[in-house]
Design a protein around this motif. Structure first.
Motif, PDB file in Angstrom:
ATOM      1  N   VAL A   5       0.839  -1.199   0.000  1.00 45.99           N
ATOM      2  CA  VAL A   5       0.000   0.000   0.000  1.00 45.99           C
ATOM      3  C   VAL A   5       0.872   1.246   0.000  1.00 45.99           C
ATOM      4  CG1 VAL A   5      -2.000  -1.029   1.126  1.00 45.99           C
ATOM      5  CG2 VAL A   5      -0.210   0.023   2.510  1.00 45.99           C
ATOM      6  N   LEU A  10      -2.928   5.074   3.415  1.00 54.67           N
ATOM      7  CA  LEU A  10      -3.041   4.873   4.857  1.00 54.67           C
ATOM      8  C   LEU A  10      -3.879   5.994   5.474  1.00 54.67           C
ATOM      9  CD1 LEU A  10       0.672   3.910   5.564  1.00 54.67           C
ATOM     10  CD2 LEU A  10      -1.303   2.370   5.364  1.00 54.67           C
ATOM     11  N   GLU A  19      -3.907   0.855   8.192  1.00 56.73           N
ATOM     12  CA  GLU A  19      -4.226   0.331   6.866  1.00 56.73           C
ATOM     13  C   GLU A  19      -5.632  -0.262   6.892  1.00 56.73           C
ATOM     14  OE1 GLU A  19      -1.205  -2.376   5.349  1.00 56.73           O
ATOM     15  OE2 GLU A  19      -2.725  -3.415   4.161  1.00 56.73           O
ATOM     16  N   ARG A 176      -7.665  -2.474  -0.436  1.00 61.28           N
ATOM     17  CA  ARG A 176      -6.980  -1.691   0.601  1.00 61.28           C
ATOM     18  C   ARG A 176      -7.498  -0.273   0.804  1.00 61.28           C
ATOM     19  NH1 ARG A 176      -6.265  -5.739   1.915  1.00 61.28           N
ATOM     20  NH2 ARG A 176      -4.402  -7.010   2.223  1.00 61.28           N
ATOM     21  N   ASP A 177      -8.467   0.144   0.042  1.00 62.37           N
ATOM     22  CA  ASP A 177      -9.107   1.428   0.350  1.00 62.37           C
ATOM     23  C   ASP A 177     -10.443   1.539  -0.386  1.00 62.37           C
ATOM     24  OD1 ASP A 177      -8.513   2.186  -2.275  1.00 62.37           O
ATOM     25  OD2 ASP A 177      -6.761   3.362  -1.695  1.00 62.37           O
ATOM     26  N   PRO A 218       0.127  -1.155   9.524  1.00 61.51           N
ATOM     27  CA  PRO A 218       0.775  -1.743   8.348  1.00 61.51           C
ATOM     28  C   PRO A 218       1.683  -2.901   8.755  1.00 61.51           C
ATOM     29  CG  PRO A 218       0.873   0.635   8.241  1.00 61.51           C
ATOM     30  CD  PRO A 218       0.300   0.299   9.587  1.00 61.51           C
TER      31      PRO A 218
END
Ligand code: ADP
Ligand code: MG
Length: 494
Positions: A5, A10, A19, A176-177, A218
């Protein structure tokens, strides 16, 4: 493997970076005329309780009969997700009580789904991409629909939806987002629309997502997840993830811990709220449905379906880049929706010289056509300019009959009045002037009338642009720009 990432992905908390980890369960209604285990119609918008068979209403003694078309669509979707197709799978009963489920159980697939692991490459707005693993795809029945706001003190039930085939597509926790999650859903929807296996109409509920969210430092192991149920808009999926991640970070930073629970997203307030905790979670007592045989088909059948699949977005994008030199961005925009890819291909089919003008045609579809459609709030299917008309306009530019600037005027005329672009160019005298003597006359005039500028241009060659502008202006935009440039340079001694 995906890249680690980026710092920008983040979330900054009070005590450091966090994360976000997301996995999605997508429910996609299968495009088929009849339901998964009955012959009742699936069409959206019918009068309540008019598309209900005795099987859907769970009358005693009724037996489900598998609809082969739904199985075919599930396999085709699995192939579109580059997934393993299981030649043998099993239908289970998932037992629970709820008024939208007259059987008292949902027929679903639990241990043995029809489709196993797969993979989807998702392009991101910043030009990068992320690969999202698919855990499984299984077939199950949609429950009925409850209407709570029609009567003041009673709820109503519409069984039309009851028994429609759903594909549940479960992703691995590879997202991841919020942006990746939204792009993933858009990509899945696009693949299914290219395949014709789900119309992807989220407003009508044909595509809904359960969104699993957790947060971690993370590099640490996954945290405890919460599942936000039944979100039916891509934008809301993004908002729910943003909100939920920050809520969890707040709790953890205050020294608390996350309870695994099911939540719902309140779109008006933009927040998630608890529905039930893990402790209240159902024990579904899954067992194989005794009314249905295991689902079995041959590898030859799968191969046949695979050979007949249409070209999917990734392959189409690669071909547009390879054959016509489109940028990855432009090709990505064109294939992101089936309608735009089809429109562009129809323009290509109408061009006299695809190899020469394919890229120009893409620019015109993306910039002029999409821009204009946007301005009027129209969808591509409602475009007043047809693919054939746009192809004719691009032809006229490509062959040098009109300039790009005049082409924009022509496009607007076709947009408003319709008509054959070639005929319009003749009728309205829009042809580009390539007759050198005519252009030379205008050039000489401009040079003669501006002795001061002529004196300066030797020291300031950038002023050439001013001269070009003047000549174009006095020719009504019709002079061939290359000829104007060449002539001016010669006359001005540049
Ligand atoms: P359940 O039936 O309990 O919802 P599933 O296996 O059907 O479980 O779905 C689990 C979903 O949750 C998958 O999409 C998976 O990727 C996702 N998931 C699993 N663990 C996590 C985690 N720690 N954080 C976020 N998502 C997760
Ligand atoms: Mg779930």
């Amino acid at each position: 493997m995906n890249a680690p990432v980026k710092p920008s992905q983040l979330i900054k908390g009070a005590t450091g970076d966090w994360e976000v980890v997301v996995g999605l369960e997508i429910h996609a209604q299968v495009s088929s005329n009849a339901k998964l285990f009955s012959g009742a119609a699936t069409q959206f918008g019918g009068a309540p309780n008019t598309q209900v068979s005795l099987v859907d209403a769970a009358m005693p003694g009724m037996l489900p009969v598998i609809n082969e078309e739904c199985v075919r669509q599930a396999i085709r979707t699995g192939l579109g997700l580059n997934a393993k197709i299981n030649l043998r799978s099993v239908f289970d009963r998932k037992n629970y009580f709820y008024p939208d489920l007259p059987q008292g159980y949902q027929i679903s697939q639990y241990q043995s789904p029809v489709v196993g692991e797969g993979e989807v490459v998702v392009d991101l707005p910043d030009g990068g991409s992320v690969t999202v693993g698919i855990e499984r795809l299984h077939l199950e029945q949609d429950p009925a629909k409850m209407l709570h706001d029609k009567l003041p003190s009673q709820s109503l039930i519409d069984l039309n939806r009851c028994g429609i085939a759903l594909m549940e597509i479960v992703s691995k926790p590879d997202i991841r987002d919020a942006e990746q999650a939204m792009a993933y859903v858009a990509k899945l929807r696009s693949i299914m629309r290219f395949l014709g296996t789900c119309d992807g109409d989220m407003e009508k509920g044909s595509l809904r997502a359960d969104v699993n969210v957790s947060v971690r430092r993370p590099g640490e192991p996954f945290g405890t997840r919460c599942e936000i149920k039944n979100i039916n808009s891509i934008r809301f999926i993004g908002q729910a993830i943003e909100y939920e991640a920050r809520r969890q970070i707040g709790i953890l930073e205050d020294g608390g811990k996350i309870d695994q629970e099911t939540r719902l997203f309140d779109a008006d307030k933009g927040e998630t709220r608890s529905m039930r905790s893990k402790e209240e979670a159902h024990d579904y007592r899954y067992f194989p449905d005794p009314d249905l045989l295991p689902l079995e088909f041959s590898q030859a059948y799968v191969d046949e379906l695979k050979a007949a699949l249409p070209e999917l977005p990734d392959a189409k994008k690669a071909r547009f880049i390879g054959d016509f030199g489109l940028s990855a961005d432009d090709a990505g925009v064109l294939v992101s929706e089936r309608e735009s890819a089809e429109f562009y291909e129809a323009v290509l089919a109408g061009l006299t010289d695809k190899a020469r003008d394919g890229k120009l045609a893409a620019n015109w579809v993306i910039n002029e056509l999409f821009g204009r459609l946007n301005k009027d709030g129209l969808s591509i299917s409602a475009s007043p300019v047809s693919a054939a008309q746009l192809a004719a306009i691009v032809d006229l530019i490509g062959e040098g009959t009109i300039s790009g600037k005049i082409a924009k005027e022509l496009f607007e005329i076709v947009w408003v009045e319709g008509g054959d672009p070639r005929v319009l160019v003749e009728q309205r005298g829009l042809k580009q002037v390539t007759d050198l003597s005519a252009i030379e006359k205008v050039v000489d005039e401009i040079v003669a009338n501006n002795p001061d500028k002529v004196a300066q241009v030797a020291a300031k060659p950038a002023m050439l642009g001013w001269f070009v502008g003047q000549v174009m202006k006095s020719s009504g935009g019709k002079a061939n720009p290359q000829a104007v440039n060449d002539l001016l340079k010669r006359k001005l001694g540049l």
